[in-house]
Design an enzyme around this catalytic site. Structure first.
Site, PDB file in Angstrom:
ATOM      1  N   GLY A   1      -2.784  -0.927  -2.631  1.00 41.02           N
ATOM      2  CA  GLY A   1      -3.639   0.120  -2.082  1.00 41.02           C
ATOM      3  C   GLY A   1      -3.034   1.485  -2.329  1.00 41.02           C
ATOM      4  O   GLY A   1      -1.815   1.634  -2.438  1.00 41.02           O
TER       5      GLY A   1
ATOM      6  N   ILE B   1       0.829  -1.206   0.000  1.00 42.22           N
ATOM      7  CA  ILE B   1       0.000   0.000   0.000  1.00 42.22           C
ATOM      8  C   ILE B   1       0.864   1.257   0.000  1.00 42.22           C
ATOM      9  O   ILE B   1       1.993   1.249   0.504  1.00 42.22           O
ATOM     10  CB  ILE B   1      -0.985  -0.014   1.203  1.00 42.22           C
ATOM     11  CG1 ILE B   1      -1.963   1.166   1.144  1.00 42.22           C
ATOM     12  CG2 ILE B   1      -0.238  -0.097   2.518  1.00 42.22           C
ATOM     13  CD1 ILE B   1      -3.103   1.098   2.153  1.00 42.22           C
ATOM     14  N   CYS B   2       0.328   2.315  -0.557  1.00 45.52           N
ATOM     15  CA  CYS B   2       0.909   3.656  -0.571  1.00 45.52           C
ATOM     16  C   CYS B   2       2.167   3.688  -1.426  1.00 45.52           C
ATOM     17  O   CYS B   2       2.104   3.502  -2.624  1.00 45.52           O
ATOM     18  CB  CYS B   2       1.148   4.145   0.855  1.00 45.52           C
ATOM     19  SG  CYS B   2       1.452   5.919   0.968  1.00 45.52           S
ATOM     20  N   ALA B   3       3.334   3.904  -0.833  1.00 44.91           N
ATOM     21  CA  ALA B   3       4.586   3.916  -1.590  1.00 44.91           C
ATOM     22  C   ALA B   3       5.128   2.515  -1.812  1.00 44.91           C
ATOM     23  O   ALA B   3       5.917   2.283  -2.728  1.00 44.91           O
ATOM     24  CB  ALA B   3       5.625   4.769  -0.866  1.00 44.91           C
TER      25      ALA B   3
END
Length: 189
Positions: A156, A108-110
């Site tokens: 995500g 998720i994210c980075a």
């Protein structure tokens, strides 16, 4: 809360600078769904300091973990947590080994950039934090999607998407109906 129909175990990896919402939401919702989950420090100590300087004590360390006992690797984002995860050769080798073995991965994210850098997102739909999109080589970006499941890879978008990302993992193991039931139980709308 739920009787898990799986003996699968999930490992959530923590590095100094991790985003606590992205990591601990996964832990919380998998626990509520009855899916065994372990937090793993990539360092030699179990204590890990989040991006907001909150100290969390992981269940174990990467050096003590028997990867063969786990079915899924989850990589939370955060900075510089994602950089530290990416620099951990023992972890990236296992991420690649899990992929070769047909085991699921979630980031998720980075953190999806780690999967992209390893060549695991080539031609696959994925999402990540908007600022990280230029680093998603080979991925078919689904701009705006909060969570994307493609075969055995779940990605995500960011912290605000931690609940749908976690529910996607629950759905992967226990089905969408169970994920929807859990969403209702936590009053997620």
């Amino acid at each position: 809360m739920f009787q898990a129909s799986t003996e699968k175990k999930v490992a959530v990896f923590l590095a100094d600078g991790f985003e606590e919402i992205e990591a601990l939401t996964v832990v919380d919702l998998l626990y509520r769904a009855g899916i065994p989950v372990t937090t793993v420090s990539i360092g030699e100590e179990r204590e890990v300091v989040s991006s907001h300087e909150i100290t969390v004590k992981a269940n174990t360390t990467i050096g003590a973990l028997d990867f063969a006992q786990y079915d899924m690797i989850v990589l939370p984002g955060g900075m510089p947590g994602t950089i530290h995860l990416k620099e951990c050769q023992a972890l990236t080798e296992q991420v690649s080994a899990f992929h070769r073995a047909g085991k699921p991965l979630a980031a998720i994210c980075a953190a999806p950039t780690i999967l992209a850098e390893l060549g695991l997102l080539e031609g696959k739909p994925a999402t990540c934090f908007p600022d990280m999109e230029p680093q998603m080589k080979g991925a078919v970006l689904t701009h705006g999607a909060v969570a994307v499941t493609d075969d055995r890879i779940i990605t995500g978008r960011g912290m605000g998407c931690a609940i749908p990302f976690s529910l996607a993992i629950v759905a992967y193991y226990l089905g969408q109906e169970t994920a929807d039931l859990l969403a209702g139980k936590i009053v997620y709308e």
